[in-house]
Design a protein around this motif. Structure first.
Motif: not given
Length: 132
Positions: A89-90, A97-99, A104-110, A115-127
């Motif tokens: 995590c930067p 972390i997890k991908k 999740s990307k499709v639901i966020n965009t729908a 305005f949904g930004t999750k489609r550009y994200k690759i990783f999620h930090c669990n911390n």
């Protein structure tokens, strides 16, 4: 190799291939397996097989220990490299972390459309929850 050991090997027909097997069993800390292997060659006599293996270990002990040390160093290097090659995590430097899933990307965009930004994200930090 001493002449006594050569005589022992000749008497029981322990060739270089057999010695190589003993070596690899001993390097991997399987002395009992080496004895079982040689036992088959010497007519199931455990004492003679044990003597042959112990004699071999006395002769080759330094080489066996050196080989074991090199294997341990290699394993440590591999472990260190696997730790270094994990994405972090930067924000908090965690490797927990997890991908971000495609679902999740499709639901966020729908839901949020352009305005949904999750489609550009690759990783999620669990911390810390940061996404990148």
């Amino acid at each position: 190799m001493s002449s006594e050991n050569e005589n022992l090997y000749e008497k029981y027909r322990i060739n270089m291939l057999d010695q190589n097997e003993i070596y690899h069993y001993c390097v991997n800390n399987h002395k009992e397996e080496a004895i079982k292997y040689i036992q088959l060659k010497v007519g199931n006599n455990y004492k003679i097989a044990e003597t042959i293996v112990n004699t071999y270990i006395e002769e080759m002990g330094d080489e066996i220990e050196d080989h074991k040390r090199r294997i341990e160093e290699y394993k440590k290097r591999q472990l260190n490299e696997s730790i270094l090659n994990k994405p972090k995590c930067p924000t908090c430097q965690s490797t927990n972390i997890k991908k971000v899933s495609t679902t999740s990307k499709v639901i966020n965009t729908a839901i949020y459309g352009i305005f949904g930004t999750k489609r550009y994200k690759i990783f999620h930090c669990n911390n810390c929850g940061y996404e990148w």
